[in-house]
Design a protein around this motif. Structure first.
Motif, short mmCIF file in Angstrom:
data_model
loop_
_atom_site.label_atom_id
_atom_site.label_comp_id
_atom_site.label_asym_id
_atom_site.label_seq_id
_atom_site.Cartn_x
_atom_site.Cartn_y
_atom_site.Cartn_z
N GLY A 66 17.90 -24.25 15.36
CA GLY A 66 18.86 -23.23 15.01
C GLY A 66 18.28 -21.85 15.08
N PRO A 67 19.02 -20.84 14.60
CA PRO A 67 18.59 -19.45 14.76
C PRO A 67 17.35 -19.14 13.95
CG PRO A 67 20.50 -19.61 13.34
CD PRO A 67 20.28 -20.97 13.89
N THR A 68 16.46 -18.38 14.56
CA THR A 68 15.25 -17.97 13.86
C THR A 68 15.09 -16.47 13.82
OG1 THR A 68 14.01 -18.14 15.93
CG2 THR A 68 14.02 -20.08 14.50
N THR A 69 15.99 -15.75 14.48
CA THR A 69 15.88 -14.31 14.48
C THR A 69 17.24 -13.69 14.17
OG1 THR A 69 16.37 -14.14 16.84
CG2 THR A 69 14.06 -14.36 16.21
N ALA A 78 34.26 -18.28 20.90
CA ALA A 78 33.06 -19.05 21.21
C ALA A 78 33.44 -20.40 21.80
CB ALA A 78 32.24 -19.25 19.94
N ASP A 79 32.54 -20.95 22.61
CA ASP A 79 32.75 -22.25 23.21
C ASP A 79 32.96 -23.29 22.12
OD1 ASP A 79 32.20 -23.83 25.97
OD2 ASP A 79 31.43 -24.96 24.27
N PRO A 80 33.88 -24.25 22.32
CA PRO A 80 34.11 -25.28 21.29
C PRO A 80 32.85 -26.04 20.92
CG PRO A 80 35.87 -25.32 22.91
CD PRO A 80 34.84 -24.35 23.43
N ALA A 81 31.96 -26.28 21.90
CA ALA A 81 30.72 -26.99 21.60
C ALA A 81 29.86 -26.18 20.64
CB ALA A 81 29.95 -27.28 22.88
N CYS A 82 29.84 -24.87 20.82
CA CYS A 82 29.06 -24.03 19.90
C CYS A 82 29.71 -23.97 18.53
CB CYS A 82 28.88 -22.63 20.48
SG CYS A 82 27.59 -22.52 21.74
N ALA A 83 31.04 -23.97 18.49
CA ALA A 83 31.72 -23.99 17.21
C ALA A 83 31.33 -25.25 16.43
CB ALA A 83 33.23 -23.93 17.41
N ALA A 84 31.26 -26.39 17.13
CA ALA A 84 30.86 -27.63 16.49
C ALA A 84 29.40 -27.58 16.06
CB ALA A 84 31.10 -28.80 17.44
N TYR A 85 28.55 -27.04 16.93
CA TYR A 85 27.13 -26.92 16.59
C TYR A 85 26.92 -26.08 15.34
CZ TYR A 85 22.41 -25.00 16.65
OH TYR A 85 21.17 -24.59 16.28
N VAL A 86 27.59 -24.93 15.30
CA VAL A 86 27.42 -24.01 14.17
C VAL A 86 27.96 -24.64 12.89
CG1 VAL A 86 28.12 -21.78 13.22
CG2 VAL A 86 27.40 -21.96 15.60
N ALA A 87 29.10 -25.32 12.99
CA ALA A 87 29.65 -25.98 11.80
C ALA A 87 28.65 -26.99 11.25
CB ALA A 87 30.97 -26.66 12.15
N THR A 96 20.03 -22.74 3.07
CA THR A 96 19.24 -21.70 3.74
C THR A 96 20.01 -20.95 4.82
OG1 THR A 96 18.39 -23.32 5.32
CG2 THR A 96 17.09 -22.94 3.32
N ALA A 97 21.19 -21.44 5.21
CA ALA A 97 21.88 -20.88 6.37
C ALA A 97 22.92 -19.83 6.02
CB ALA A 97 22.56 -22.01 7.15
N GLY A 98 23.02 -19.45 4.77
CA GLY A 98 24.02 -18.48 4.38
C GLY A 98 23.86 -17.16 5.13
N GLY A 99 24.97 -16.67 5.70
CA GLY A 99 24.94 -15.40 6.41
C GLY A 99 24.40 -15.48 7.82
N LEU A 100 24.09 -16.68 8.32
CA LEU A 100 23.48 -16.81 9.65
C LEU A 100 24.47 -17.32 10.69
CD1 LEU A 100 19.98 -18.33 8.80
CD2 LEU A 100 20.53 -15.97 9.42
N GLU A 101 25.76 -17.25 10.41
CA GLU A 101 26.74 -17.81 11.33
C GLU A 101 26.67 -17.13 12.70
OE1 GLU A 101 31.56 -18.67 11.68
OE2 GLU A 101 30.73 -17.64 9.94
#
Length: 240
Positions: A66-69, A78-87, A96-101
């Motif tokens: 996931g995001p590190t920066t 956004a692409d549906p696949a990314c929407a699923a990934y982010v969810a 730990t992921a609060g605010g990192l959407e």
């Protein structure tokens, strides 16, 4: 395994690693670095199917979870696949992921671009299927999306004529069949070098391999006889 088999596999997998992080949360197409099909022993098809782990790295140490920066991007459309990934990422890293959407969407978009460029449309579709499966899976479901993980982790680019011929040359010179993914691994290496080190590097790899194909087997195995093209390859790829 017969000594000739070891030599053939050594010839197939080689050359250091390049960063490539294509899989979320413990899986996806996590090919172990970028290996040149001219020597070495690494089998790149290994992958994990644990969709609940919180940190997974490739052999280069680059995170694939996931995001590190900072520096997020727009999420609208956004692409549906990314929407699923982010969810899935936000759900399974709630502490730990609060605010990192936004950052998670940007990370996913980067991963999809890499997979599409290096591995091609078929592998991108497999990666997307994995993301969408994870998005519909509980974080603690053991073996979640196992089939999708396997399909993504074992996907290679469609091989061009050069890599098909290169794999055939290996079989000829070593007198034994190679793994079914040999030509795809060759193409993956060329594509990845072009992606990370620039098109001149990718072209230099192709020219060197084309020269090796014309050599008798003893020289082919020893990689001798194409020294000028090997030097051009080293120059183009080490100094992009």
């Amino acid at each position: 395994m017969e000594p000739s088999a070891y030599r053939s596999l050594a010839f197939l997998f080689s050359l250091g690693t390049l960063p490539i992080a294509c899989g979320p949360k413990g899986g996806g197409n996590t090919t172990d670095g970028t290996t040149d099909p001219t020597d070495g022993t690494t089998d790149p098809t290994g992958g994990t199917t644990d969709g609940t782990s919180t940190t997974t790295t490739t052999t280069t140490g680059e995170p694939t979870t996931g995001p590190t920066t900072g520096g997020g991007s727009e999420t609208a459309g956004a692409d549906p696949a990314c929407a699923a990934y982010v969810a899935y990422y936000l759900k399974c890293n709630a502490d730990t992921a609060g605010g990192l959407e936004a950052e998670a969407y940007a990370y996913c978009a980067m991963m999809r671009m890499r997979v599409g460029t290096i591995f091609g449309a078929t592998c991108l579709a497999a990666q997307d299927a994995l993301f969408e499966c994870l998005g519909n899976s509980p974080c603690d479901q053991e073996g979640a999306c196992e089939d999708e993980f396997s399909a993504s982790a074992q996907c290679y680019p469609d091989a061009g004529e050069l890599c098909v011929a290169f794999a055939a040359k290996q079989e000829e010179c070593y007198g034994m069949p190679l793994p079914s993914y040999a030509a795809g691994m060759c193409q993956y290496y060329i594509n990845a070098r072009a992606y990370y080190d620039g098109p001149p590097c990718g072209s230099a790899v192709e020219e060197w391999y084309a020269c090796l194909l014309d050599l008798p087997c003893p020289e082919f195995e020893m990689q001798t006889g194409c020294d000028e093209l090997k030097a051009a390859f080293d120059l183009a790829c080490d100094n992009p």
